[in-house]
Structures are given as C-alpha cells and as structure tokens.
Design a protein around this motif. Sequence first.
Motif, PDB file in Angstrom:
ATOM      1  N   PRO A  17      32.803  32.369  32.862  1.00 12.67           N
ATOM      2  CA  PRO A  17      32.663  32.458  34.231  1.00 12.67           C
ATOM      3  C   PRO A  17      33.942  31.916  35.064  1.00 12.67           C
ATOM      4  CG  PRO A  17      31.620  30.517  33.425  1.00 12.67           C
ATOM      5  CD  PRO A  17      32.089  31.241  32.281  1.00 12.67           C
ATOM      6  N   ILE A  18      34.103  32.857  35.884  1.00  9.88           N
ATOM      7  CA  ILE A  18      35.452  32.640  36.820  1.00  9.88           C
ATOM      8  C   ILE A  18      35.316  32.178  38.117  1.00  9.88           C
ATOM      9  CG2 ILE A  18      37.846  33.313  37.438  1.00  9.88           C
ATOM     10  CD1 ILE A  18      37.348  33.152  34.242  1.00  9.88           C
ATOM     11  N   HIS A  19      35.828  31.200  38.858  1.00 10.16           N
ATOM     12  CA  HIS A  19      35.423  30.850  39.972  1.00 10.16           C
ATOM     13  C   HIS A  19      36.661  31.199  41.044  1.00 10.16           C
ATOM     14  CE1 HIS A  19      34.314  28.628  43.487  1.00 10.16           C
ATOM     15  NE2 HIS A  19      35.463  28.223  43.868  1.00 10.16           N
ATOM     16  N   ASP A  20      36.710  32.111  42.083  1.00 11.65           N
ATOM     17  CA  ASP A  20      37.725  32.702  42.625  1.00 11.65           C
ATOM     18  C   ASP A  20      37.215  32.256  44.211  1.00 11.65           C
ATOM     19  OD1 ASP A  20      38.669  34.949  44.431  1.00 11.65           O
ATOM     20  OD2 ASP A  20      40.050  34.892  42.954  1.00 11.65           O
ATOM     21  N   PRO A  21      38.164  31.747  44.728  1.00 13.96           N
ATOM     22  CA  PRO A  21      37.989  31.170  46.228  1.00 13.96           C
ATOM     23  C   PRO A  21      37.667  32.279  47.094  1.00 13.96           C
ATOM     24  CG  PRO A  21      40.220  30.740  45.660  1.00 13.96           C
ATOM     25  CD  PRO A  21      39.579  31.254  44.498  1.00 13.96           C
ATOM     26  N   GLN A  22      38.149  33.305  46.971  1.00 14.37           N
ATOM     27  CA  GLN A  22      38.042  34.665  47.764  1.00 14.37           C
ATOM     28  C   GLN A  22      36.573  35.441  47.646  1.00 14.37           C
ATOM     29  OE1 GLN A  22      41.717  36.467  47.529  1.00 14.37           O
ATOM     30  NE2 GLN A  22      42.648  35.140  49.172  1.00 14.37           N
ATOM     31  N   VAL A  23      36.423  35.655  46.267  1.00 11.37           N
ATOM     32  CA  VAL A  23      35.307  36.643  45.790  1.00 11.37           C
ATOM     33  C   VAL A  23      34.148  35.902  45.539  1.00 11.37           C
ATOM     34  CG1 VAL A  23      36.886  38.653  45.747  1.00 11.37           C
ATOM     35  CG2 VAL A  23      36.295  37.117  43.728  1.00 11.37           C
ATOM     36  N   GLY A  24      34.301  34.642  45.158  1.00 15.50           N
ATOM     37  CA  GLY A  24      33.196  33.619  44.516  1.00 15.50           C
ATOM     38  C   GLY A  24      33.396  33.920  42.936  1.00 15.50           C
ATOM     39  N   LYS A  25      32.007  33.900  42.375  1.00 19.21           N
ATOM     40  CA  LYS A  25      31.598  33.767  40.757  1.00 19.21           C
ATOM     41  C   LYS A  25      32.091  35.068  40.413  1.00 19.21           C
ATOM     42  CE  LYS A  25      29.415  31.222  37.340  1.00 19.21           C
ATOM     43  NZ  LYS A  25      28.163  30.378  37.068  1.00 19.21           N
ATOM     44  N   VAL A  26      32.918  35.073  39.308  1.00 15.34           N
ATOM     45  CA  VAL A  26      32.780  36.463  38.712  1.00 15.34           C
ATOM     46  C   VAL A  26      32.697  36.309  37.361  1.00 15.34           C
ATOM     47  CG1 VAL A  26      34.204  37.787  40.436  1.00 15.34           C
ATOM     48  CG2 VAL A  26      35.431  36.585  38.550  1.00 15.34           C
ATOM     49  N   TRP A  27      32.460  36.995  36.407  1.00 14.25           N
ATOM     50  CA  TRP A  27      32.439  36.994  34.736  1.00 14.25           C
ATOM     51  C   TRP A  27      33.201  37.811  34.148  1.00 14.25           C
ATOM     52  CZ3 TRP A  27      28.891  33.544  32.600  1.00 14.25           C
ATOM     53  CH2 TRP A  27      28.035  32.855  33.317  1.00 14.25           C
ATOM     54  N   GLN A  28      33.863  37.219  33.125  1.00 15.45           N
ATOM     55  CA  GLN A  28      34.686  38.114  32.325  1.00 15.45           C
ATOM     56  C   GLN A  28      34.286  37.894  30.817  1.00 15.45           C
ATOM     57  OE1 GLN A  28      38.909  36.569  32.804  1.00 15.45           O
ATOM     58  NE2 GLN A  28      38.855  37.561  34.773  1.00 15.45           N
ATOM     59  N   SER A  29      34.328  38.932  30.166  1.00 12.31           N
ATOM     60  CA  SER A  29      33.865  38.956  28.436  1.00 12.31           C
ATOM     61  C   SER A  29      35.253  39.141  27.855  1.00 12.31           C
ATOM     62  CB  SER A  29      32.989  39.868  28.356  1.00 12.31           C
ATOM     63  OG  SER A  29      32.443  40.036  26.818  1.00 12.31           O
ATOM     64  N   ILE A  30      35.552  38.416  26.760  1.00  9.29           N
ATOM     65  CA  ILE A  30      36.676  38.441  25.915  1.00  9.29           C
ATOM     66  C   ILE A  30      36.094  38.699  24.603  1.00  9.29           C
ATOM     67  CG2 ILE A  30      38.276  37.399  27.609  1.00  9.29           C
ATOM     68  CD1 ILE A  30      37.942  34.937  25.813  1.00  9.29           C
ATOM     69  N   SER A  31      37.014  39.381  23.642  1.00  9.53           N
ATOM     70  CA  SER A  31      36.723  39.605  22.334  1.00  9.53           C
ATOM     71  C   SER A  31      38.025  39.418  21.738  1.00  9.53           C
ATOM     72  CB  SER A  31      36.322  40.991  21.812  1.00  9.53           C
ATOM     73  OG  SER A  31      35.197  40.988  22.312  1.00  9.53           O
TER      74      SER A  31
END
Length: 450
Positions: A211-225
């Motif tokens: 879960p990534i907190h970005d001050p401009q767009v809010g919460k986004v999610w990234q998936s890594i392998s």
Amino acid sequence: MLVDSDFSSLFDLLPIGAYRSSPDGRQLRANAALVKLNGYSSESEMLSAVENIATEWYCDPSRRDEFIAMLYSQTRVVDFVSEVYRHKTRERIWVREHAHLVSGVDGQPLYFEGTVQDITLEHLNYLNLQASETRFRSLTALSCDWYWELDPQFRFVRLDVGERSQSVGIGHHVIGKTRQDLGYIDLSAEEWVIYQNLLETHQVFHDFELPIHDPQVGKVWQSISGEPIFDAYGGFAGYRGVGRDVTSRKLNEEMIRQLAFHDPLTGLANRRLFMDRLQQTLTGMVRSGQCGVLIYLDLDKFKYLNDMHGHSAGDLYLQQVARRLEGCVRSVDTVARLGGDEFTIVLNDAGSSEDLACRHGQLVANKVMFALKAPFHLVKRDEMLSYEGSASLGFVVLTDPFQSVEECLKRADAAMYSAKGNKSSLDWLASGKPASVSTLKDSICQCSPK
C-alpha cells in the motif's frame, strides 16, 4: 426408482439441498438443508409457502423454462447455475442444480428430483478472477509493468519504468534506497518483518502487495514479484523482479466484498455479515467478560406504504430508517437489514452484568424508537411526502457465549413479536426466559418515547 422411505432417508443424510418438485412449479419435498437455505425452519412451512417455483424462486423466471426444457429433452440437468432468491428472506444468492426427470410406467413425467448447492461465494470469486484476468491481460498488452533490481543490501540499483505504467511512488529517486527507506509504503511492522524475511532467506515471491500513500492521489496499491540473483560462484548478488499497479483490482475487490456482505439498498450489513458479526460478539464475550445485546426491529405498515405511495417511496423510507438506526449506535456495534422491513442491531460490550446490559439495551432501544418517530420526508411522483412511521422492537441480553446465533436470533424475534402482539412499542427478554410482569429483567416494557 427409490421408494419413498429410501428417498426420505437420503434426504435426511444429504448435506446440501435436495428436493422433489412438480412440472407445474409446486414444491413437493424439501430436505433440511434446502429448508434452511430458503430461510425456513421446517419442511412443512416451506411447502405451504411456495406456490410457483418459477416466479418465486428464480430471479429470472425464464430460467425455470430452460430447466424444464433440458429435463424433457435430456431427462437430466447437470451444473445448472442460476441466481435465485432465498424464498423467505428474498436475499439473492447463486446456486448450482443437478436434477433428473422421473416418469411413470406410461412414460408421462411425474416430478423432478435434484439437489441445490449455494455457490454464491464461489461465483463471486469466479467473477473476481475473470475481472483480474481481464485487467492483467490489459496491463500486459499496454506494458504497464516495471522492472527493478536490488543489490545484496536490498537497495535499488536499477529501475525501468514503462511509459504507460502507473508509477505513483516509482521513479529514479529510489536508487540507492531500500523500500523501508522510502517512507511512503504503509506496511505494518509485522508485514515488514515478512518482507525482510523473504529477502534475507533468498526466497522467490509473487504478488507481494504494497500500500502506497501518495499525498496527491491518496492510497494506491502496488504488487511486486521477485527472485534472488546469484553470481557465477553461487554468491548472492541481490534481487530482480517486476511490479505493477493493482489499485483498480483492490477497489473492485472491495466493491465485490461490499456487494457480498452488504444490503445494496441501504448499505447496511446483510444477513450473511450480520450472522458473522453476531458470532464474533458471542466469541468475544468469553475474552471480555461483557454481555451483548441483540435488537430485532420490524417496521409497521411497510406494505401499506409501498402500496399507497409506490416502491420508490418505500425504498427511500428504508434508506432513511437505516441512517437513523446507525445514528443510535456506536461504531463498534452492527446494524443490519435482514430483508424486507426487518432490521437487527448487535451491541458489543453492553455491560459486565446482565442488569447493566439490560439498561444499555433499553437505552439504545428507546433512542431507536424516538428516532423513528420523527417524520420521514419521502418523494411521491416528484412531490414531497411527510410520513410518520412506527415500528415494533424487541431485544434480548446475550449472556451465554456458547448459544448458537440462530437461537439468539429466534429469541430476539420472539421478543419483537411479543411487542407487536401486545400492541406495545418495545419488548425485551433476558437470559432466554419468557417475559414476566413480576421481575424487572423480564418485564414487558411499554416505553415508547412520547
């Protein structure tokens, strides 16, 4: 063909719904699992309630015609999936049917026999999987993934970001830093331990979600392998892997979860979520030593409102009732719509003793009755309508953490019907005992706010 005694024995043993129905849509037999699936307490109650399976059970009545046509042409139906109603509560669910046609010695159809299995969660998972696969193909076609490499100290040394990738939090500013150094990844302490352990033990991992907190767009999610890199001598040289933005999938999963566990009209918890929350309350009583309270509420003359002013006014009334009920409880409590005009409220940690829980339950019940007495502002054919509603309410104090949720609900339902039958606004029971005028705990309370 099974004789009736064998058929009845088979019914009793089957863990899934089983039935016998007539070609003209009458329910002839229903085993205990099917009775429960449809919200009834006995086979006789269900058989007397069902008049036409096609129009009362299938959300799309034409599915019954398809079902019968297949039986007549093939004598059996396998994996017939349909959206249906729980007959009594009108809750929508997905089921899978297997059935065969039973004919008489003259070859004329007598009845259908078959099984019914609730596959709602399975079906939702299937739809979710289809949506995920569609999104994955789209992302792959658009080259939306990015490639990354870490050194042996798990610091970024390379990052290739595609032009079309969603790259919030991803840029060359990460070079020379670990993921922990970035500061905007909202993993819990336990999740960071899991991530670090994967790297330190050189494990291959897939779809680790960040879960990534970005001050401009809010919460986004990234998936890594990722997978470990080893040099020519077998020494650990770092990690390499891919990442992608999965925010849309997470939002869709939340939407599906919302549809699966919440009433679509009011947004309240539905029966499935309510039963789970009630079980959590009972389980938590062992740990906390607190009692709970279960409130059962039935709106009076709701059918009259629908008939006189239309379903749009009735729907708006239910939505406003839901908001008022939510305003009467704490955030730790649960308000649910069981279906139609029936609502329930579960009060957690209501008191350390039965008396205290009774007082808390009565306080909330009185708040509810008072809230529902204020006029409701509805719309009838684009005209404002002021409607004064009323309700019958019963509640029970939960003192036994090992009592089944079904029994708790039955007790609260009985208290509500006692209030309705006694023409009082509110009735309550404690410890599962019948109402009595001789004690405070079990008295019938005629205390609607004036």
